[in-house]
Motif scaffolding. Structure first.
Motif, PDB file in Angstrom:
ATOM      1  N   PHE A  52      -7.229 120.657 -37.455  1.00  0.00           N
ATOM      2  CA  PHE A  52      -6.970 119.314 -36.944  1.00  0.00           C
ATOM      3  C   PHE A  52      -7.082 118.273 -38.053  1.00  0.00           C
ATOM      4  CE2 PHE A  52      -7.970 121.927 -33.360  1.00  0.00           C
ATOM      5  CZ  PHE A  52      -7.001 121.550 -32.447  1.00  0.00           C
ATOM      6  N   HIS A  53      -6.348 118.540 -39.114  1.00  0.00           N
ATOM      7  CA  HIS A  53      -6.292 117.650 -40.269  1.00  0.00           C
ATOM      8  C   HIS A  53      -4.808 117.508 -40.611  1.00  0.00           C
ATOM      9  CE1 HIS A  53      -7.998 116.729 -44.550  1.00  0.00           C
ATOM     10  NE2 HIS A  53      -7.282 115.751 -44.066  1.00  0.00           N
ATOM     11  N   PHE A  54      -4.290 116.271 -40.526  1.00  0.00           N
ATOM     12  CA  PHE A  54      -2.854 116.047 -40.647  1.00  0.00           C
ATOM     13  C   PHE A  54      -2.531 114.945 -41.638  1.00  0.00           C
ATOM     14  CE2 PHE A  54      -3.866 117.354 -36.329  1.00  0.00           C
ATOM     15  CZ  PHE A  54      -3.019 118.428 -36.141  1.00  0.00           C
ATOM     16  N   LEU A  55      -1.348 115.034 -42.232  1.00  0.00           N
ATOM     17  CA  LEU A  55      -0.724 113.925 -42.946  1.00  0.00           C
ATOM     18  C   LEU A  55       0.520 113.569 -42.147  1.00  0.00           C
ATOM     19  CD1 LEU A  55      -0.941 114.850 -46.736  1.00  0.00           C
ATOM     20  CD2 LEU A  55      -2.261 113.149 -45.483  1.00  0.00           C
ATOM     21  N   LEU A  56       0.627 112.308 -41.783  1.00  0.00           N
ATOM     22  CA  LEU A  56       1.740 111.828 -40.965  1.00  0.00           C
ATOM     23  C   LEU A  56       2.447 110.719 -41.726  1.00  0.00           C
ATOM     24  CD1 LEU A  56       3.161 111.757 -38.166  1.00  0.00           C
ATOM     25  CD2 LEU A  56       1.432 110.101 -37.479  1.00  0.00           C
TER      26      LEU A  56
END
Length: 114
Positions: A52-56
């Motif tokens: 649950f670690h994102f780059l958006l």
């Protein structure tokens, strides 16, 4: 589309802050960003499947007055439960385009955007 709209509402305050911070150097009037004027360019999951670690990365077109486009910007946010307090951090802000304001809106310009 519904999930996209929910995401834009949740990210709205962070998008507004980033846009306001950037344009405060160039305008006396802070542009607005409407959720329907934000496009998701890229989503990357950091750490692999079911983390649950994102780059958006988003692109938006801020407007002034009656929906007069000021420019086009690309924002990259990091979203993760380890980021405190709100789990969202602006990683990068890129001003892609500057749009010419009509003559009757020229008075809000402090200096030209670069």
């Amino acid at each position: 589309m519904m999930v996209n709209d929910i995401l834009m509402l949740l990210l709205g305050p962070e998008i507004d802050k980033a846009v306001s911070d950037y344009y405060s150097k160039y305008l006396t009037y802070s542009p607005l960003v409407y959720p329907y004027q934000v496009e998701i360019v890229n989503v990357e999951r950091i750490g692999g499947f079911r983390t649950f670690h994102f780059l958006l990365t988003l692109e938006t077109t801020p407007v002034v007055g009656p929906h007069i486009s000021e420019g086009k910007d690309r924002l990259t946010f990091e979203i993760a439960p380890t980021i405190i307090p709100n789990q969202i951090k602006l990683k990068k802000f890129e001003h892609l385009e500057t749009h010419e304001l009509p003559p009757h809106w020229q008075d809000i310009i402090k200096q030209k955007a670069r």
